[in-house]
Design a protein around this motif. Structure first.
Motif, PDB file in Angstrom:
ATOM      1  N   VAL A  36       0.828  -1.207   0.000  1.00 12.50           N
ATOM      2  CA  VAL A  36       0.000   0.000   0.000  1.00 12.50           C
ATOM      3  C   VAL A  36       0.861   1.255   0.000  1.00 12.50           C
ATOM      4  O   VAL A  36       0.610   2.212  -0.752  1.00 12.50           O
ATOM      5  CB  VAL A  36      -0.945  -0.003   1.219  1.00 12.50           C
ATOM      6  N   VAL A  37       1.889   1.262   0.849  1.00 10.98           N
ATOM      7  CA  VAL A  37       2.776   2.426   0.931  1.00 10.98           C
ATOM      8  C   VAL A  37       3.471   2.676  -0.405  1.00 10.98           C
ATOM      9  O   VAL A  37       3.598   3.820  -0.857  1.00 10.98           O
ATOM     10  CB  VAL A  37       3.822   2.221   2.056  1.00 10.98           C
ATOM     11  N   THR A  38       3.924   1.615  -1.056  1.00  4.54           N
ATOM     12  CA  THR A  38       4.602   1.753  -2.346  1.00  4.54           C
ATOM     13  C   THR A  38       3.681   2.351  -3.399  1.00  4.54           C
ATOM     14  O   THR A  38       4.066   3.265  -4.144  1.00  4.54           O
ATOM     15  CB  THR A  38       5.117   0.382  -2.828  1.00  4.54           C
ATOM     16  N   LEU A  39       2.432   1.872  -3.464  1.00 12.01           N
ATOM     17  CA  LEU A  39       1.471   2.390  -4.441  1.00 12.01           C
ATOM     18  C   LEU A  39       1.134   3.849  -4.164  1.00 12.01           C
ATOM     19  O   LEU A  39       1.137   4.681  -5.076  1.00 12.01           O
ATOM     20  CB  LEU A  39       0.192   1.550  -4.417  1.00 12.01           C
ATOM     21  N   PHE A  40       0.861   4.170  -2.904  1.00 12.99           N
ATOM     22  CA  PHE A  40       0.398   5.513  -2.559  1.00 12.99           C
ATOM     23  C   PHE A  40       1.516   6.542  -2.643  1.00 12.99           C
ATOM     24  O   PHE A  40       1.439   7.521  -3.389  1.00 12.99           O
ATOM     25  CB  PHE A  40      -0.199   5.499  -1.149  1.00 12.99           C
ATOM     26  N   TYR A  41       2.593   6.299  -1.888  1.00 14.51           N
ATOM     27  CA  TYR A  41       3.690   7.266  -1.874  1.00 14.51           C
ATOM     28  C   TYR A  41       4.448   7.291  -3.198  1.00 14.51           C
ATOM     29  O   TYR A  41       4.928   8.344  -3.624  1.00 14.51           O
ATOM     30  CB  TYR A  41       4.654   6.957  -0.733  1.00 14.51           C
ATOM     31  N   GLY A  42       4.560   6.124  -3.835  1.00 14.15           N
ATOM     32  CA  GLY A  42       5.293   6.068  -5.103  1.00 14.15           C
ATOM     33  C   GLY A  42       4.673   6.940  -6.175  1.00 14.15           C
ATOM     34  O   GLY A  42       5.369   7.700  -6.860  1.00 14.15           O
ATOM     35  N   SER A  43       3.341   6.859  -6.325  1.00 13.59           N
ATOM     36  CA  SER A  43       2.670   7.668  -7.344  1.00 13.59           C
ATOM     37  C   SER A  43       2.695   9.150  -6.988  1.00 13.59           C
ATOM     38  O   SER A  43       2.852  10.015  -7.864  1.00 13.59           O
ATOM     39  CB  SER A  43       1.233   7.192  -7.532  1.00 13.59           C
ATOM     40  N   ILE A  44       2.582   9.487  -5.679  1.00 20.94           N
ATOM     41  CA  ILE A  44       2.643  10.893  -5.267  1.00 20.94           C
ATOM     42  C   ILE A  44       4.034  11.469  -5.521  1.00 20.94           C
ATOM     43  O   ILE A  44       4.175  12.594  -6.019  1.00 20.94           O
ATOM     44  CB  ILE A  44       2.265  11.029  -3.783  1.00 20.94           C
ATOM     45  N   ILE A  45       5.054  10.715  -5.179  1.00 21.98           N
ATOM     46  CA  ILE A  45       6.433  11.175  -5.404  1.00 21.98           C
ATOM     47  C   ILE A  45       6.681  11.404  -6.889  1.00 21.98           C
ATOM     48  O   ILE A  45       7.316  12.387  -7.293  1.00 21.98           O
ATOM     49  CB  ILE A  45       7.436  10.155  -4.830  1.00 21.98           C
ATOM     50  N   TYR A  46       6.140  10.493  -7.714  1.00 20.71           N
ATOM     51  CA  TYR A  46       6.337  10.654  -9.170  1.00 20.71           C
ATOM     52  C   TYR A  46       5.684  11.943  -9.666  1.00 20.71           C
ATOM     53  O   TYR A  46       6.252  12.672 -10.489  1.00 20.71           O
ATOM     54  CB  TYR A  46       5.737   9.451  -9.905  1.00 20.71           C
ATOM     55  N   VAL A  47       4.483  12.261  -9.171  1.00 24.65           N
ATOM     56  CA  VAL A  47       3.758  13.439  -9.651  1.00 24.65           C
ATOM     57  C   VAL A  47       4.403  14.735  -9.173  1.00 24.65           C
ATOM     58  O   VAL A  47       4.582  15.678  -9.946  1.00 24.65           O
ATOM     59  CB  VAL A  47       2.278  13.388  -9.193  1.00 24.65           C
ATOM     60  N   TYR A  48       4.799  14.799  -7.888  1.00 25.10           N
ATOM     61  CA  TYR A  48       5.173  16.077  -7.280  1.00 25.10           C
ATOM     62  C   TYR A  48       6.673  16.298  -7.082  1.00 25.10           C
ATOM     63  O   TYR A  48       7.093  17.420  -6.807  1.00 25.10           O
ATOM     64  CB  TYR A  48       4.468  16.239  -5.934  1.00 25.10           C
ATOM     65  N   PHE A  49       7.489  15.249  -7.222  1.00 23.59           N
ATOM     66  CA  PHE A  49       8.909  15.408  -6.920  1.00 23.59           C
ATOM     67  C   PHE A  49       9.828  15.196  -8.115  1.00 23.59           C
ATOM     68  O   PHE A  49      11.036  15.351  -7.984  1.00 23.59           O
ATOM     69  CB  PHE A  49       9.318  14.435  -5.798  1.00 23.59           C
ATOM     70  N   ARG A  50       9.275  14.848  -9.277  1.00 30.66           N
ATOM     71  CA  ARG A  50      10.155  14.634 -10.412  1.00 30.66           C
ATOM     72  C   ARG A  50      10.502  15.975 -11.058  1.00 30.66           C
ATOM     73  O   ARG A  50       9.754  16.950 -10.920  1.00 30.66           O
ATOM     74  CB  ARG A  50       9.501  13.713 -11.438  1.00 30.66           C
ATOM     75  N   PRO A  51      11.637  16.079 -11.764  1.00 29.68           N
ATOM     76  CA  PRO A  51      12.041  17.327 -12.421  1.00 29.68           C
ATOM     77  C   PRO A  51      11.044  17.726 -13.507  1.00 29.68           C
ATOM     78  O   PRO A  51      10.382  16.880 -14.112  1.00 29.68           O
ATOM     79  CB  PRO A  51      13.404  16.975 -13.036  1.00 29.68           C
ATOM     80  N   LEU A  52      10.938  19.037 -13.749  1.00 32.48           N
ATOM     81  CA  LEU A  52      10.037  19.532 -14.785  1.00 32.48           C
ATOM     82  C   LEU A  52      10.406  19.012 -16.171  1.00 32.48           C
ATOM     83  O   LEU A  52       9.552  18.871 -17.046  1.00 32.48           O
ATOM     84  CB  LEU A  52      10.052  21.068 -14.798  1.00 32.48           C
ATOM     85  N   SER A  53      11.681  18.710 -16.372  1.00 30.16           N
ATOM     86  CA  SER A  53      12.129  18.201 -17.670  1.00 30.16           C
ATOM     87  C   SER A  53      11.530  16.836 -17.989  1.00 30.16           C
ATOM     88  O   SER A  53      11.471  16.426 -19.140  1.00 30.16           O
ATOM     89  CB  SER A  53      13.657  18.112 -17.711  1.00 30.16           C
ATOM     90  N   MET A  54      11.069  16.129 -16.946  1.00 27.17           N
ATOM     91  CA  MET A  54      10.478  14.803 -17.133  1.00 27.17           C
ATOM     92  C   MET A  54       8.955  14.854 -17.192  1.00 27.17           C
ATOM     93  O   MET A  54       8.292  13.812 -17.226  1.00 27.17           O
ATOM     94  CB  MET A  54      10.906  13.865 -15.991  1.00 27.17           C
ATOM     95  N   TYR A  55       8.385  16.054 -17.233  1.00 29.06           N
ATOM     96  CA  TYR A  55       6.929  16.183 -17.180  1.00 29.06           C
ATOM     97  C   TYR A  55       6.283  15.625 -18.434  1.00 29.06           C
ATOM     98  O   TYR A  55       6.725  15.870 -19.555  1.00 29.06           O
ATOM     99  CB  TYR A  55       6.525  17.650 -17.013  1.00 29.06           C
ATOM    100  N   SER A  56       5.219  14.856 -18.229  1.00 31.99           N
ATOM    101  CA  SER A  56       4.425  14.305 -19.321  1.00 31.99           C
ATOM    102  C   SER A  56       2.963  14.339 -18.911  1.00 31.99           C
ATOM    103  O   SER A  56       2.603  13.843 -17.841  1.00 31.99           O
ATOM    104  CB  SER A  56       4.847  12.863 -19.636  1.00 31.99           C
ATOM    105  N   VAL A  57       2.120  14.936 -19.750  1.00 31.24           N
ATOM    106  CA  VAL A  57       0.705  15.086 -19.403  1.00 31.24           C
ATOM    107  C   VAL A  57       0.053  13.732 -19.187  1.00 31.24           C
ATOM    108  O   VAL A  57      -0.656  13.501 -18.197  1.00 31.24           O
ATOM    109  CB  VAL A  57      -0.040  15.862 -20.513  1.00 31.24           C
ATOM    110  N   VAL A  58       0.303  12.801 -20.092  1.00 35.09           N
ATOM    111  CA  VAL A  58      -0.332  11.482 -20.007  1.00 35.09           C
ATOM    112  C   VAL A  58       0.124  10.735 -18.760  1.00 35.09           C
ATOM    113  O   VAL A  58      -0.690  10.211 -17.989  1.00 35.09           O
ATOM    114  CB  VAL A  58      -0.028  10.655 -21.270  1.00 35.09           C
ATOM    115  N   LYS A  59       1.449  10.681 -18.541  1.00 32.81           N
ATOM    116  CA  LYS A  59       1.980   9.975 -17.376  1.00 32.81           C
ATOM    117  C   LYS A  59       1.530  10.629 -16.079  1.00 32.81           C
ATOM    118  O   LYS A  59       1.257   9.945 -15.079  1.00 32.81           O
ATOM    119  CB  LYS A  59       3.506   9.924 -17.448  1.00 32.81           C
ATOM    120  N   ASP A  60       1.450  11.967 -16.077  1.00 29.28           N
ATOM    121  CA  ASP A  60       1.011  12.686 -14.894  1.00 29.28           C
ATOM    122  C   ASP A  60      -0.430  12.333 -14.549  1.00 29.28           C
ATOM    123  O   ASP A  60      -0.763  12.108 -13.381  1.00 29.28           O
ATOM    124  CB  ASP A  60       1.139  14.188 -15.123  1.00 29.28           C
TER     125      ASP A  60
END
Length: 222
Positions: free
Chosen positions: A159-183
């Motif tokens: 549960v922690v991996t699913l919840f925190y993992g997806s949040i970290i991907y959305v809010y902590f990745r560099p702007l250069s990696m931004y993708s509308v679909v993946k977001d």
């Protein structure tokens, strides 16, 4: 701007997951099914815990509260999304946006605190009585023995991996990696998919929860 009414200037346009009109009804069907499964699954978890006195422990107290928070968390997001999928005007008022964001952030933070509290509870349950458990488990010769020992934390780690993992991907990745679909996919993961999966993860991987659910079903049928 001159073609818009004065009231529309106080509204926000919600882009949604897809602007394709042919995708709106299929998406509506998918997400209303997921929402109903989320609500029913988490309600069952709450009822099972409260109906079985053997589950009246700190871990299951946190789990019942997590299930309640998950219901509230998805209810803040999904109903409005379902309405917009079937509506031609996909907007939200300024006040409505503020209210939704307030409860979204408040319930999301509460979810995070509950998961952290459950992690501490598991840490105390394993480390304190069982004098360096990881080292001990790794020395167990059989794979079945190792699996049984680690399964105590398996559900929570999932549960922690699913919840925190997806949040970290959305809010902590560099702007250069931004993708509308993946977001959008990652956002759907922690707002809709994770609350829906929590009841299955905790109940299918937990003998106590299986027993509690069976006891609840027996009461309903009797």
């Amino acid at each position: 701007m001159s073609n818009h009414s004065s009231s529309s200037t106080s509204d926000f346009i919600l882009l949604g997951l897809s602007s394709n009109p042919w995708m709106q009804k299929p998406l509506f069907g998918i997400f209303i099914t997921m929402y109903l499964v989320t609500v029913m699954g988490n309600v069952l978890i709450i009822l099972a815990i409260h109906s079985d006195s053997r589950l009246h422990t700190p871990m299951y107290f946190f789990l019942s509260n997590l299930s309640f928070m998950d219901i509230c968390f998805t209810t803040v997001i999904v109903p409005k999304m379902l309405v917009n999928l079937l509506s031609e005007t996909k907007t939200i008022s300024y006040v409505g946006c503020l209210v939704q964001m307030y409860f979204f952030m408040a319930l999301g933070n509460t979810d995070s605190y509950l998961l952290a509290s459950m992690a501490i509870d598991r840490l105390v349950a394993i480390c304190n009585p069982l004098l360096r458990i990881i080292v001990t488990v790794l020395r167990i010769p059989s794979a079945a023995g190792k699996w049984k020992a680690f399964s105590t934390c398996g559900s929570h780690l999932t549960v922690v991996t699913l919840f925190y993992g997806s949040i970290i991907y959305v809010y902590f990745r560099p702007l250069s990696m931004y993708s509308v679909v993946k977001d959008r996919v990652a956002t759907v993961m922690y707002t809709i998919v994770t609350p829906m999966m929590n009841p299955f993860i905790y109940s299918l991987r937990n003998k106590d929860m299986k027993r509690g659910l069976k006891k609840l079903m027996d009461r309903v049928h009797s």
